[in-house]
Write an enzyme that holds these catalytic residues in place. Structure first.
Site, PDB file in Angstrom:
ATOM      1  N   LYS A  20      -6.072   5.222 106.240  1.00 57.61           N
ATOM      2  CA  LYS A  20      -7.126   4.318 105.783  1.00 57.61           C
ATOM      3  C   LYS A  20      -6.555   3.173 104.918  1.00 57.61           C
ATOM      4  O   LYS A  20      -5.399   3.237 104.500  1.00 57.61           O
ATOM      5  CB  LYS A  20      -8.191   5.101 105.015  1.00 57.61           C
ATOM      6  CG  LYS A  20      -8.893   6.169 105.873  1.00 57.61           C
ATOM      7  CD  LYS A  20      -9.508   5.590 107.149  1.00 57.61           C
ATOM      8  CE  LYS A  20     -10.600   6.439 107.740  1.00 57.61           C
ATOM      9  NZ  LYS A  20     -10.122   7.495 108.677  1.00 57.61           N
TER      10      LYS A  20
HETATM   11  C1  LIG Z   1     -11.356   8.724 108.846  1.00 58.03           C
HETATM   12  C2  LIG Z   1     -12.806   8.786 109.090  1.00 58.03           C
HETATM   13  C3  LIG Z   1     -13.599   9.856 108.643  1.00 58.03           C
HETATM   14  C4  LIG Z   1     -13.034  11.128 108.073  1.00 58.03           C
HETATM   15  O1  LIG Z   1     -12.160  11.007 107.046  1.00 58.03           O
HETATM   16  P1  LIG Z   1     -11.084  12.155 106.728  1.00 58.03           P
HETATM   17  O2  LIG Z   1     -10.673  11.796 105.343  1.00 58.03           O
HETATM   18  O3  LIG Z   1      -9.966  12.020 107.716  1.00 58.03           O
HETATM   19  O4  LIG Z   1     -11.788  13.455 106.800  1.00 58.03           O
HETATM   20  C5  LIG Z   1     -14.968   9.786 108.817  1.00 58.03           C
HETATM   21  N1  LIG Z   1     -15.533   8.739 109.415  1.00 58.03           N
HETATM   22  C6  LIG Z   1     -14.815   7.699 109.889  1.00 58.03           C
HETATM   23  C7  LIG Z   1     -15.514   6.547 110.521  1.00 58.03           C
HETATM   24  C8  LIG Z   1     -13.422   7.702 109.760  1.00 58.03           C
HETATM   25  O5  LIG Z   1     -12.717   6.688 110.265  1.00 58.03           O
END
Ligand SMILES: *Cc1c(COP(=O)(O)O)cnc(C)c1O
Length: 399
Positions: A186
Site C-alpha cells: 500500500k
Molecule cells: C489491500 C486491500 C484490503 C486488505 O488489506 P490487508 O491489509 O491486506 O488485509 C482491503 N481492501 C482493498 C481494496 C485492498 O486493496
C-alpha cells in the site's frame, strides 16, 4: 503506490526506538517503555492526515473492514452491498461477521454504480461498502444521498486510495467509517496493519475495545479491565506502528511523486484517441496510485497486456482475468468452499451468485487496464515507459 520502495533511515530509527526498550505491545508496560507509544503516535498523525476525529489502528485492512462493520452493529443475517470489483477482503470481512455480501455492478468510475446500489436494497440491507479502487472513487455525494434516504451505513474502503480527495476531503473520511490498509504494497506501509477512522465517538470507543478483546482500557492494570462487550484480537504491534510512523511523515512526498509519474503517463496515453479514462466524480482528485484506462474492447485489452509483458512494461493488469480483484474468478466464494460450516442465512443469502451475471461490470473491467504507479522510477524511466506503452497500444489497435 508502494511505500516500501522508499524505505530508509527514518523507518530504521523508529523501529530501533521500539527495540531499544523491548516493549512490542501497544498497550501497558508504562514504566519500561521510555515514553514510546508508536501506535498512539501513529493514530494521532493519521487523525491529522485523514482530517478525522478518531483513528483506531488494527492488524490489517481486512480487520479494519470487519471492525468498522462490527462497531456499527452489522452482523448475522444483515446484507452489506459491495462492488464486483474490489479485493477478496471485502466479502471475507463481511462474512466473518455472519453478514451477507451483496455484490453489485460498478460503473465507469470503477466503483459502485449508484443505480445498482439502489436496486439491491432490501429490508435486510444494513450497510453500503464503497471501495475506492486504484486511487480514485465512487460518486460519493450520490452514494451518500442514497444511504441517507434509506438509513444505511456508508463504509468506505479506502485501502487503495490513501491521499485521494473528494471535495477537498481525504478519501476514507467521507462515509460513516473509513478503512485503510498498510500492508506491504500500500501507499504507506507498516509491513502489516490497518486503520478504522470515524468522526463518531461511539463507533471509535467500540473499535478501541472490540479490537482488543473487548477490554475497556480504563486504568493502568490490564488484568483489572472489564469487558462491556465481546471482542477479538485485531491489535497492531509497536514494531509495525513504528514503521508506519516513519512512512506517514513521508506521505506528502510519496503523493507528489506518484501524481507526477501518473500525469506523465496519462498525458502520453491521452494522445491516443481510442484510449479513454475512468470517470473521476466532480470534486474528486485521484491519489495517482494507479493509472486506469479503457480500450475499445476486451480483445484489444488482452492484446495490449500481452504486448506489455513481452515489451517489458511490468505491473499492468486487465482485471477481467484476475483471481484477486474481480467477481468472475471468485469460484471459492460462489461454491462456498469453507473449511468450516457456514450459517444457513449466509448460504441462502449467497445463492444468487450461482446465476447472477454482471454485464455492466464485465463491460468496464473487460476493457480496462490498470497500471501501478511506482515511486522509485526516475524521470527518464517514466518517459521511456510512456513511449513504450504508446507504441504497444497503437500496434494492438491496428492489428
Ligand atoms: C489491500 C486491500 C484490503 C486488505 O488489506 P490487508 O491489509 O491486506 O488485509 C482491503 N481492501 C482493498 C481494496 C485492498 O486493496
Amino acid at each position: 503506490m508502494p511505500g516500501f520502495e522508499l524505505f530508509g533511515d527514518l523507518e530504521r530509527e523508529q523501529v530501533n526506538d521500539v527495540l531499544d526498550n523491548g516493549v512490542l505491545m501497544r498497550y501497558g508496560f508504562d514504566s519500561i517503555r521510555k515514553g514510546h507509544w508508536k501506535a498512539k503516535e501513529l493514530e494521532a498523525a493519521l487523525e491529522d492526515t485523514f482530517q478525522t476525529k478518531y483513528v483506531q489502528l488494527v492488524s490489517s485492512g481486512t480487520a479494519a473492514v470487519s471492525v468498522a462493520l462490527a462497531v456499527a452493529g452489522v452482523g448475522a443475517g444483515d446484507e452489506v452491498i459491495m462492488p464486483t470489483f474490489t479485493f477478496v477482503a471485502s466479502f471475507e470481512a463481511i462474512m466473518a461477521l455472519g453478514a451477507i455480501p451483496v455484490l453489485v455492478d460498478i460503473d465507469d468510475t470503477l466503483a459502485l454504480s449508484p443505480e445498482a446500489v439502489e436496486a439491491a436494497i432490501t429490508p435486510k440491507t444494513k450497510a453500503v461498502m464503497v471501495v475506492q479502487m486504484c486511487g480514485s472513487m465512487g460518486d460519493m455525494s450520490v452514494l451518500q444521498a442514497i444511504c441517507k434516504k434509506h438509513e444505511l451505513l456508508l463504509v468506505e474502503d479506502a485501502c487503495q486510495a490513501i491521499g485521494g480527495t473528494y471535495n477537498g476531503k481525504p478519501l476514507g473520511s467521507i462515509g460513516d467509517l473509513g478503512c485503510f490498509s498498510f500492508d506491504f504494497v500500500k501507499t504507506i506501509t507498516c509491513g502489516e496493519g490497518g486503520a478504522v477512522i470515524t468522526n463518531n465517538k461511539e463507533y471509535y470507543i467500540n473499535a478501541d475495545h472490540f479490537s482488543d478483546h473487548g477490554h475497556d482500557h480504563i486504568g493502568k492494570d490490564r488484568g483489572a479491565e472489564t469487558h462491556p462487550f465481546l471482542g477479538y484480537n485485531f491489535r497492531i504491534s509497536e514494531l509495525h506502528a513504528a514503521v508506519g510512523l516513519a512512512q506517514v511523515k513521508r506521505l506528502p512526498e510519496f503523493i507528489d511523486i506518484q501524481r507526477k509519474n501518473f500525469n506523465t503517463l496519462r498525458d502520453a496515453l491521452s494522445e491516443i484517441p481510442e484510449v479513454t479514462f475512468r470517470t473521476v466524480p466532480e470534486g474528486g482528485e485521484e491519489s495517482g496510485a494507479f493509472l486506469n484506462f479503457f480500450l475499445p474492447d476486451l480483445e484489444t485489452a488482452r492484446n495490449v497486456i500481452e504486448g506489455f509483458k513481452k515489451g517489458g512494461v511490468d505491473a499492468c493488469w486487465n482485471y477481467y482475468d484476475n483471481n484477486w480483484h474481480y467477481v468472475r474468478k471468485w469460484e471459492h466464494l460462489k461454491e462456498l468452499k469453507s473449511l468450516f460450516p457456514i450459517t444457513k442465512e449466509v448460504k441462502e443469502g449467497l445463492k444468487y451468485l450461482e446465476t447472477k451475471t454482471f454485464e455492466a461490470s464485465d463491460h468496464y473491467i473487460g476493457r480496462n487496464i490498470s497500471c501501478l504507479i511506482k515511486l522509485s522510477w526516475t524521470e527518464k524511466e517514466v518517459k521511456e515507459r510512456a513511449l513504450k506503452m504508446m507504441k504497444i497500444i497503437e500496434k494492438s489497435l491496428k492489428s
